[in-house]
Scaffold this motif. Structure first.
Motif, PDB file in Angstrom:
ATOM      1  N   UNK A 132      -6.104   4.415 -10.896  1.00 35.20           N
ATOM      2  CA  UNK A 132      -6.265   2.967 -10.905  1.00 35.20           C
ATOM      3  C   UNK A 132      -5.862   2.375 -12.257  1.00 35.20           C
ATOM      4  N   UNK A 133      -5.862   3.207 -13.281  1.00 31.46           N
ATOM      5  CA  UNK A 133      -5.520   2.708 -14.619  1.00 31.46           C
ATOM      6  C   UNK A 133      -4.110   2.146 -14.688  1.00 31.46           C
ATOM      7  N   UNK A 164      -0.831  -4.970 -13.063  1.00 32.73           N
ATOM      8  CA  UNK A 164      -0.297  -6.308 -12.783  1.00 32.73           C
ATOM      9  C   UNK A 164      -1.393  -7.235 -12.256  1.00 32.73           C
ATOM     10  N   UNK A 165      -1.302  -8.496 -12.602  1.00 29.41           N
ATOM     11  CA  UNK A 165      -2.246  -9.483 -12.073  1.00 29.41           C
ATOM     12  C   UNK A 165      -1.812 -10.007 -10.710  1.00 29.41           C
ATOM     13  N   UNK A 166      -0.532  -9.782 -10.347  1.00 27.54           N
ATOM     14  CA  UNK A 166      -0.043 -10.210  -9.037  1.00 27.54           C
ATOM     15  C   UNK A 166       1.041  -9.250  -8.557  1.00 27.54           C
ATOM     16  N   UNK A 167       1.000  -8.964  -7.261  1.00 27.01           N
ATOM     17  CA  UNK A 167       2.010  -8.115  -6.632  1.00 27.01           C
ATOM     18  C   UNK A 167       2.696  -8.917  -5.540  1.00 27.01           C
ATOM     19  N   UNK A 177       2.767  -0.771  -4.228  1.00 27.80           N
ATOM     20  CA  UNK A 177       2.745   0.058  -5.425  1.00 27.80           C
ATOM     21  C   UNK A 177       1.902   1.286  -5.184  1.00 27.80           C
ATOM     22  N   UNK A 178       2.389   2.446  -5.605  1.00 31.77           N
ATOM     23  CA  UNK A 178       1.648   3.704  -5.468  1.00 31.77           C
ATOM     24  C   UNK A 178       1.290   4.197  -6.856  1.00 31.77           C
ATOM     25  N   UNK A 179       0.034   4.594  -7.038  1.00 30.65           N
ATOM     26  CA  UNK A 179      -0.461   4.968  -8.357  1.00 30.65           C
ATOM     27  C   UNK A 179      -1.291   6.236  -8.270  1.00 30.65           C
ATOM     28  N   UNK A 230      -4.460  -8.382  -6.652  1.00 32.90           N
ATOM     29  CA  UNK A 230      -5.032  -7.178  -6.048  1.00 32.90           C
ATOM     30  C   UNK A 230      -6.559  -7.217  -5.979  1.00 32.90           C
ATOM     31  N   UNK A 231      -7.098  -6.846  -4.835  1.00 30.64           N
ATOM     32  CA  UNK A 231      -8.538  -6.715  -4.643  1.00 30.64           C
ATOM     33  C   UNK A 231      -8.827  -5.310  -4.124  1.00 30.64           C
TER      34      UNK A 231
END
Length: 472
Positions: free
Chosen positions: A90-91, A95-98, A85-87, A109-110
């Motif tokens: 950071x806002x 998602x809680x999981x990718x 994913x490209x953003x 994500x960490x």
């Protein structure tokens, strides 16, 4: 951008950024290849131009604020190095999981292991093909947009040779377009991967050819699809591919052989989000813009340093408010200088206390030693020994959060760091075992000729006795 506007921005960068950065960036923009200017690897840039890495990070933060480059945050797969994913901020990482379609694994994500902070040249600074991703040739799109700057891919003939060893076929499909591909499946693990929609079809190809030609269809949609793996026989296959998205798609058919594993295994260092968040210049510029108030992003490792000025209440009583305020302000100045010198960031001040973060424990311990020495000098200048800073350091996992329009941190690691600082009652620096056991800290203390002494302490909120080391 007009030449005079561009020159004005470079001049602003020269005045704001660390020494030598603006000149290096000018050269990079003028001479760097198109690919390098898209999602630039900041650490590689620093090595090329002989710059300190943290100076390069700070320089790119200035370049982004001035408008010469654009900052983006890329969520990376720890396995294959692909961008999940490209953003632009950071806002938008909500998602809680990718899920990685290539590795068929889901990841939480960490910020220090999976999120890359990269900088791309602004289109007004220099136009590059990367500004128009749909114009890029097949392999250039994969290189510049699917794989991150954390993957070391070869160039030229070596790259062509490598891709030819793993590729059965590739195709470009415009929106609404459909095609059929006839091919002979070899008895290997086959991956049909499309990098724009992140859709993958895994094929376990085994056994003798069937009596009739096999058929397989894949439809690409705007939804993030997770196709179940299929078992097929080796031999002829008619593959039907259809693009129902609003943009082109780039499916490729690959052999999951040794060459494929080799291509995605060559990793290199990159600028992590966690490291950028410990940059003081970034914190000052972006403050509350970084995270949404509801976000909770994990860091697997961050080092916290807490300080407190011992006896400040008595100081105000003894010398009066005005002089005490000046002394406290001077003490904040030397502490902040020590944090900046070791490339940390001051998260906040609370009364006479400081909370700072560092990307690694050795930086925090080095800053603590600088603080202690600076306070000794400040006391020597005054001819008194009544300004004592208590210091505690701890390293561990935490959550990055937004509190009071400011990037902050939450979790047991933060609590323990504060508790360890509360134990300090002398000029000794108090640090936990994860800090003292860090290889960089061991080397630093050895150079100083210092041996840390272990003590067992009870910490509020921790059920068992905790090992804390005193650094004399």
């Amino acid at each position: 951008m007009r030449d005079d506007d561009l020159e004005a921005r470079y001049l602003a960068l020269e005045n704001a950024a660390p020494l030598g950065f603006a000149s290096a960036l000018r050269t990079f923009v003028a001479e760097g290849c198109d690919r390098e200017l898209n999602r630039t690897n900041v650490l590689e840039f620093a090595a090329r131009y002989g710059l300190d890495e943290e100076d390069a990070v700070t320089g790119f933060v200035h370049a982004a604020r001035i408008g010469l480059f654009d900052l983006s945050w890329n969520l990376l797969c720890p396995g294959c190095g692909g961008v999940l994913g490209a953003n632009t901020t950071l806002k938008s990482m909500t998602k809680t999981e990718y899920h990685c379609a290539i590795c068929t694994v889901g990841y939480t994500p960490t910020l220090d292991e999976m999120v890359e902070a990269s900088f791309s040249v602004n289109r007004r600074t220099r136009r590059i093909p990367g500004h128009e991703p749909d114009s890029l040739p097949f392999w250039e799109y994969l290189r510049q947009f699917f794989w991150s700057s954390g993957i070391e891919l070869p160039d030229g003939e070596e790259f062509e040779k490598l891709t030819s060893q793993i590729t059965l076929d590739t195709v470009e499909l415009a929106p609404g377009e459909k095609c059929q591909i006839s091919l002979v499946l070899p008895p290997y693990y086959i991956l049909i991967f499309e990098p724009v929609t992140h859709t993958a079809q895994h094929l376990n190809v085994r056994g003798d050819p069937p009596p009739q030609r096999q058929e397989l269809s894949i439809v690409y949609t705007e939804e993030n699809q997770q196709l179940p793996p299929r078992k097929l026989k080796s031999g002829p296959l008619r593959l039907t591919l259809e693009n129902r998205t609003k943009h082109r798609v780039l499916p490729g058919i690959y052999i999951g052989n040794v060459s494929f594993k080799e291509m995605i295994s060559q990793k290199r260092r990159y600028l992590t989000a966690a490291r950028l968040l410990t940059n003081q210049t970034f914190r000052e510029f972006y403050r509350g813009e970084t995270l949404d108030v509801e976000q909770r992003l994990k860091l697997t490792s961050l080092t916290f340093l807490f300080t407190d000025l011992q006896g400040s209440t008595e100081l105000y009583e003894r010398v009066g408010d005005l002089q005490a305020f000046d002394l406290v302000r001077a003490h904040f100045g030397v502490l902040t200088d020590a944090v900046n010198a070791e490339h940390g960031a001051v998260v906040k001040t609370i009364g006479d206390a400081v909370m700072a973060t560092f990307a690694a424990p050795d930086r925090a311990v080095a800053a603590a030693l600088r603080m202690r020495e600076a306070m000794r000098q400040l006391n020597a200048e005054r001819g008194r020994e009544d300004l004592l800073v208590k210091i505690g350091i701890h390293e561990g996992s935490c959550l990055a959060v937004s509190l009071n329009d400011r990037l902050d941190y939450f979790g047991q690691t933060v609590n323990i760091a504060a508790r360890v600082q509360g134990l300090a009652n002398s000029q000794n620096i108090f640090a936990t075992e994860p800090v003292v056991r860090h290889s960089g800290v061991k080397q630093l203390l050895a150079r100083q000729g210092v041996t840390a002494q272990a003590r067992q302490h009870a910490l509020k909120g921790v059920s068992e006795l905790y090992t804390v080391y005193e650094i004399p």
